[in-house]
Write a protein that holds these residues in place. Structure first.
Motif, PDB file in Angstrom:
ATOM      1  N   GLY C  54       0.800  -1.225   0.000  1.00  0.00           N
ATOM      2  CA  GLY C  54       0.000   0.000   0.000  1.00  0.00           C
ATOM      3  C   GLY C  54       0.822   1.259   0.000  1.00  0.00           C
ATOM      4  O   GLY C  54       0.291   2.356  -0.194  1.00  0.00           O
ATOM      5  N   LYS C  55       2.123   1.125   0.239  1.00  0.00           N
ATOM      6  CA  LYS C  55       2.978   2.319   0.298  1.00  0.00           C
ATOM      7  C   LYS C  55       3.825   2.461  -0.966  1.00  0.00           C
ATOM      8  O   LYS C  55       4.704   3.324  -1.016  1.00  0.00           O
ATOM      9  N   PRO C  58       2.667   2.778  -8.262  1.00  0.00           N
ATOM     10  CA  PRO C  58       2.358   1.734  -9.250  1.00  0.00           C
ATOM     11  C   PRO C  58       3.594   1.239 -10.006  1.00  0.00           C
ATOM     12  O   PRO C  58       3.779   0.044 -10.203  1.00  0.00           O
ATOM     13  N   PRO C  83      -7.987  -0.344  -3.977  1.00  0.00           N
ATOM     14  CA  PRO C  83      -9.343   0.232  -3.945  1.00  0.00           C
ATOM     15  C   PRO C  83      -9.908   0.443  -5.350  1.00  0.00           C
ATOM     16  O   PRO C  83     -11.121   0.465  -5.539  1.00  0.00           O
ATOM     17  N   SER C  84      -9.031   0.593  -6.334  1.00  0.00           N
ATOM     18  CA  SER C  84      -9.472   0.792  -7.708  1.00  0.00           C
ATOM     19  C   SER C  84      -9.374  -0.507  -8.489  1.00  0.00           C
ATOM     20  O   SER C  84      -8.292  -1.086  -8.625  1.00  0.00           O
ATOM     21  N   PHE C  85     -10.506  -0.977  -9.023  1.00  0.00           N
ATOM     22  CA  PHE C  85     -10.465  -2.202  -9.825  1.00  0.00           C
ATOM     23  C   PHE C  85      -9.642  -1.987 -11.099  1.00  0.00           C
ATOM     24  O   PHE C  85      -9.010  -2.910 -11.592  1.00  0.00           O
ATOM     25  N   ALA C  86      -9.654  -0.764 -11.605  1.00  0.00           N
ATOM     26  CA  ALA C  86      -8.852  -0.471 -12.790  1.00  0.00           C
ATOM     27  C   ALA C  86      -7.371  -0.694 -12.485  1.00  0.00           C
ATOM     28  O   ALA C  86      -6.644  -1.340 -13.250  1.00  0.00           O
ATOM     29  N   ALA C  87      -6.931  -0.159 -11.356  1.00  0.00           N
ATOM     30  CA  ALA C  87      -5.529  -0.333 -10.978  1.00  0.00           C
ATOM     31  C   ALA C  87      -5.223  -1.795 -10.702  1.00  0.00           C
ATOM     32  O   ALA C  87      -4.160  -2.311 -11.082  1.00  0.00           O
ATOM     33  N   ARG C  90      -4.928  -3.576 -14.023  1.00  0.00           N
ATOM     34  CA  ARG C  90      -3.727  -3.224 -14.762  1.00  0.00           C
ATOM     35  C   ARG C  90      -2.501  -3.936 -14.191  1.00  0.00           C
ATOM     36  O   ARG C  90      -1.715  -4.527 -14.936  1.00  0.00           O
TER      37      ARG C  90
ATOM     38  N   GLY D  54     -10.735   7.612  -5.851  1.00  0.00           N
ATOM     39  CA  GLY D  54     -10.165   6.309  -5.535  1.00  0.00           C
ATOM     40  C   GLY D  54     -10.183   5.336  -6.692  1.00  0.00           C
ATOM     41  O   GLY D  54      -9.574   4.276  -6.625  1.00  0.00           O
ATOM     42  N   LYS D  55     -10.917   5.684  -7.757  1.00  0.00           N
ATOM     43  CA  LYS D  55     -11.006   4.765  -8.895  1.00  0.00           C
ATOM     44  C   LYS D  55     -10.142   5.233 -10.061  1.00  0.00           C
ATOM     45  O   LYS D  55     -10.229   4.665 -11.158  1.00  0.00           O
ATOM     46  N   LEU D  56      -9.354   6.264  -9.842  1.00  0.00           N
ATOM     47  CA  LEU D  56      -8.545   6.823 -10.928  1.00  0.00           C
ATOM     48  C   LEU D  56      -7.104   6.331 -10.838  1.00  0.00           C
ATOM     49  O   LEU D  56      -6.578   6.111  -9.747  1.00  0.00           O
ATOM     50  N   GLU D  57      -6.491   6.180 -11.973  1.00  0.00           N
ATOM     51  CA  GLU D  57      -5.058   5.891 -12.031  1.00  0.00           C
ATOM     52  C   GLU D  57      -4.286   7.172 -11.704  1.00  0.00           C
ATOM     53  O   GLU D  57      -4.784   8.279 -11.949  1.00  0.00           O
ATOM     54  N   PRO D  58      -3.061   7.037 -11.200  1.00  0.00           N
ATOM     55  CA  PRO D  58      -2.287   8.249 -10.877  1.00  0.00           C
ATOM     56  C   PRO D  58      -2.177   9.225 -12.050  1.00  0.00           C
ATOM     57  O   PRO D  58      -2.349  10.433 -11.881  1.00  0.00           O
ATOM     58  N   PRO D  83      -3.710   6.087   0.644  1.00  0.00           N
ATOM     59  CA  PRO D  83      -3.111   5.239   1.681  1.00  0.00           C
ATOM     60  C   PRO D  83      -1.589   5.380   1.725  1.00  0.00           C
ATOM     61  O   PRO D  83      -0.965   5.152   2.752  1.00  0.00           O
ATOM     62  N   ARG D 278     -17.638   4.888 -12.686  1.00  0.00           N
ATOM     63  CA  ARG D 278     -16.801   3.698 -12.641  1.00  0.00           C
ATOM     64  C   ARG D 278     -17.296   2.785 -11.528  1.00  0.00           C
ATOM     65  O   ARG D 278     -17.913   3.234 -10.571  1.00  0.00           O
TER      66      ARG D 278
END
Lengths: 308, 308, 308, 308
Positions: C54-55, C58, C83-87, C90, D54-58, D83, D278
């Motif tokens: 978590g720290k 990506p 928390p993001s299903f997209a992340a 990926r 929370g559902k977005l990529e960086p 987090p 999303r």
């Protein structure tokens, strides 16, 4: 009688024995009271979580307290936590009249800020009376209320009648050191610290500043011996004894089923007649009992108290 | 008497009035019972969260139930939720003997899976008796237990004695539709649904399938009228009345202080003598009262019931 | 390569080593990969809670996975909870392209009913792809999501791509028996079970049906030996080895500071250069290190692996 | 530019519009930026909970911030809660370089004592840089972290760079009064307070001391007018406007589905092309849309902005 800021030693948390019809087993309660005293306990704590306090009727709680207080030659501390401050206050007054040495109070999961925590204990002390000595229970794993070191200092400053911390945070070795350092520097007043958490860290807690243990492990006599070894500075011997018991201590410290383990061990040791619990909560299966029996047999090779 | 799977109408959640010495105000309790009946209530629910059930002694709960049941001409449902199943069972049996129409039971925050929830209600039904009619309270915001639609269906299938859902999930409009669809398709048995959540969504809930309301808003007479307007298909009129009350409904639905708002409104309406609450919980400040008075005055321009 | 429903053995949960500037210490990561393999690990699990997933940024997660997968001769499983299903999706696709054997997915505290849990894993499997093998993490103490035995069966039935349960409920001995009984009776399909919880119950778990361990204890070589002793039916010897390690296992399993203990032990054993952690989270004090050193010295009397 | 301790007015919380393929809809984002500005907003807050941060990529977060900052003529505040403090710090530095006026930071459910909360914000300020202006989000209902008035004072005292409180406790009218009283007596330093909670108490909050609103209600133009009416002392007119909107405000403030309501209203008002969200999270059903449409039509009778 020893229940004050200077208290040292072992206060077992007492179980509540039941009969097959789920009524309180008074004979076993007497036997258990004697068992704790014969083990060398400094005092006895009744009506805690292990004592299934939340499953008792008000009059049962009162009668249990009356019975143990009348029989015990050591101080008896009574858990009085209750969602209702009125009920908390009533039980506290009743047991103090019966001769209890003091009471024990915890927070609850609804307390989410230091202000809420402070208000809770103000209300509690109003309810039990300003003069009633009490122990503060710090047990976040089950109670879901987090008491930081400054918060503990604040409660102690607000309430001179709080004489003891029942310390069972997880982890808490550094917390014990921090509290003792704050006291040493004059930033916090003196009070007794007995540790719990099932005894899982009793091998290091006295070195970190605890004054003893207040926990429900079914070998209070072994806890008393560990405590003595620590006081005598026999670090290795204390660890040897602790390590021998750790496999069982860990079984007892499990959430939910740990209570069943504890009552089963008390029954095996002859302290109570049956390991019956009130619902809800899991019971030990035959397989689970076999595992405890196996650990008991292994322990008996190192500690004759387990040879039963 | 109407407390069954066909029940329709409004069951106010009753407050518990206190005197300045914090004892129960029996005269006000009588007056409040009459107030609900005169408002056109189908039944009355006592000893819920709004009734400060958690702050009452067991004998107080019993006496309150006895008093309201004896006076009311409509069915009385009694909240019996308790950490102890023994205590739950005892209160349930006592109030049923006194003539209660049924009881109300909720889960609690410790229930974290459908299996745990199912076990809880099995234990509860064992405790209250298989024949005691009961309402299932679905109130995750305060109780922290989440009942999915299939889980509600499972509880209903397991327990024929459950006759009603007190629906106060948030949000719940789609949930109401899902339950009614499951019943229409034969996948779930029939039961009554009364909605709560302080009444915050009463403008749409009947169209989604609710049978009425079980909530503590201090204008039960207005709830009865909204219910009637819905039954008559007067959508716009129902919304007009609801919208007029929404500013106050929202004030009452606040966590903690909402209870103070509710009791203040009941006092202003003459239903109880004082708006005293037991601790803990915030009281209304003079500023807070002024805000409620202002909203009352605004409401009085649209609803004469508020002209007090 | 072994990551499937038949997998047996030990999958250490890998730490993530850092440099004093808080960047990833790639040399130590290589050394650590070799350390786990040389210990006899069946596979390696990276980017779990112990790996401070978590720290990480990506791209750091991606690079760590690439590095370990390229170096390891055993299967690598990658934690992808997010928390993001997209992340999540990926990272899962990236590591599978890099040659990972599979991924590991957990729930989160927001999941409060079986329906919500089922939806979460449907979304997760949609995100990672229906063909990606994965392990289901059951860790309520930290994740606050409770998976009952029927719920685990439902997830397994819904998702053929789930090949393994990472079992770390507390308690869980009876749960393991219940799962294996359900499988034996045909009520649940087959899958691998590796247990975790820091190894606190590894002395009994294989007898209850586990296929091995997936946990971060800094003596994976000892875990491999315990696993072998269990497979060979050497119950007493397995317990002897376990009991010797239990005092350290318990220190590592503490919330928060356990990670610091784990990294300190890995450093002492030469597997990583430094015990640096990213914030937040407590570090070991000198006193805390002395306690670990003391337990290491005690352990060394029974297990030469600890003589360092 | 106005983002400081003197800030007054309305900062809408911006939605993030998506295309059917779930990528960011950049055209709609531009349109939405203009919509907020044309509504009279003092500033815009992006990447909050409503913005599905929370559902977005960086990189998506970065690009959204870049796009809105480049287009807006008012200050833009960017939610950076994460987090990972490393990720929080990186996004904060990036958006400040892009020209953001400041950032917004919240706590999380893991913070259970004032000490933990204080440590969290120390770590956060270390991560974003001591000079970056920020808003403190106080939203216990969703974030499960409780900030008492003294705790807010402590954070403000510790961190001069915190310029604003985004106040959305529930209830909070008395809390606003308590904060303003503490500031008036010199016990707390000055800072701006914008209220949120979907606007559910905007009719009284300015009188209690708020400086405006920072919330996502789809009628920011109505919020601006309410704010103006309050500043001009037109209490009745402010309440009239508020009461007209309250039925919709309440629909938007629902947990989970509230976001769907908000995006649907923004789409109906032409501010974004589609109400796509999303996963996870519920969508509006046709029935749910009909209810919103009905409330819109009712509102249009009192507020022409709703006539669409």
């Amino acid at each position: 009688m020893s229940f004050g800021i200077e208290t040292k030693g072992v206060y077992p948390i007492a179980a509540t024995p039941f009969r097959p019809d789920m009524s309180v087993d008074w004979d076993s309660l007497d036997r258990l009271t004697d068992f704790y005293q014969d083990a060398g306990a400094t005092g006895i704590t009744i009506l805690g979580i292990l004592g299934e306090a939340g499953k008792l009727e008000p009059e049962e709680s009162r009668e249990i307290a009356a019975r143990v207080i009348a029989r015990a030659r050591v101080p008896v501390v009574v858990g009085v936590s209750n969602p209702s401050f009125a009920a908390m206050g009533r039980l506290a007054r009743e047991v103090m009249d019966l001769g209890a040495a003091g009471v024990m109070i915890a927070g609850h999961a609804g307390l989410r800020s230091d202000e809420q925590i402070a208000a809770h204990f103000r209300n509690a002390v109003d309810a039990i009376g300003q003069d009633t000595p009490w122990a503060l229970q710090d047990y976040p794993l089950t109670l879901s209320v987090v008491l930081s070191v400054p918060m503990i200092g604040r409660i102690m400053a607000d309430h001179p009648s709080c004489v003891m911390l029942k310390a069972e945070d997880w982890p808490q070795l550094e917390k014990l050191s921090a509290i003792r350092a704050a006291q040493a520097s004059g930033g916090m007043r003196a009070f007794s610290i007995l540790t719990a958490n099932g005894g899982m860290f009793l091998d290091f807690e006295p070195e970190r500043g605890s004054d003893g243990a207040m926990t429900g492990y079914a070998f209070p006599d072994a806890l008393v011996e560990m405590d003595r070894l620590h006081r005598e500075g026999q670090r290795d011997a204390a660890h040897d004894l602790f390590d021998a018991h750790l496999p069982l201590i860990r079984m007892e410290q499990q959430q939910g089923v740990g209570l069943a383990v504890s009552k089963y061990l008390l029954m095996r040791r002859g302290a109570i007649a049956r390991d019956i619990k009130r619902r809800p909560g899991p019971a030990l299966t035959p397989r689970g009992r076999e595992e405890i029996d196996y650990l008991l047999a292994r322990l008996a090779r190192k500690d004759p108290r387990a040879a039963i």
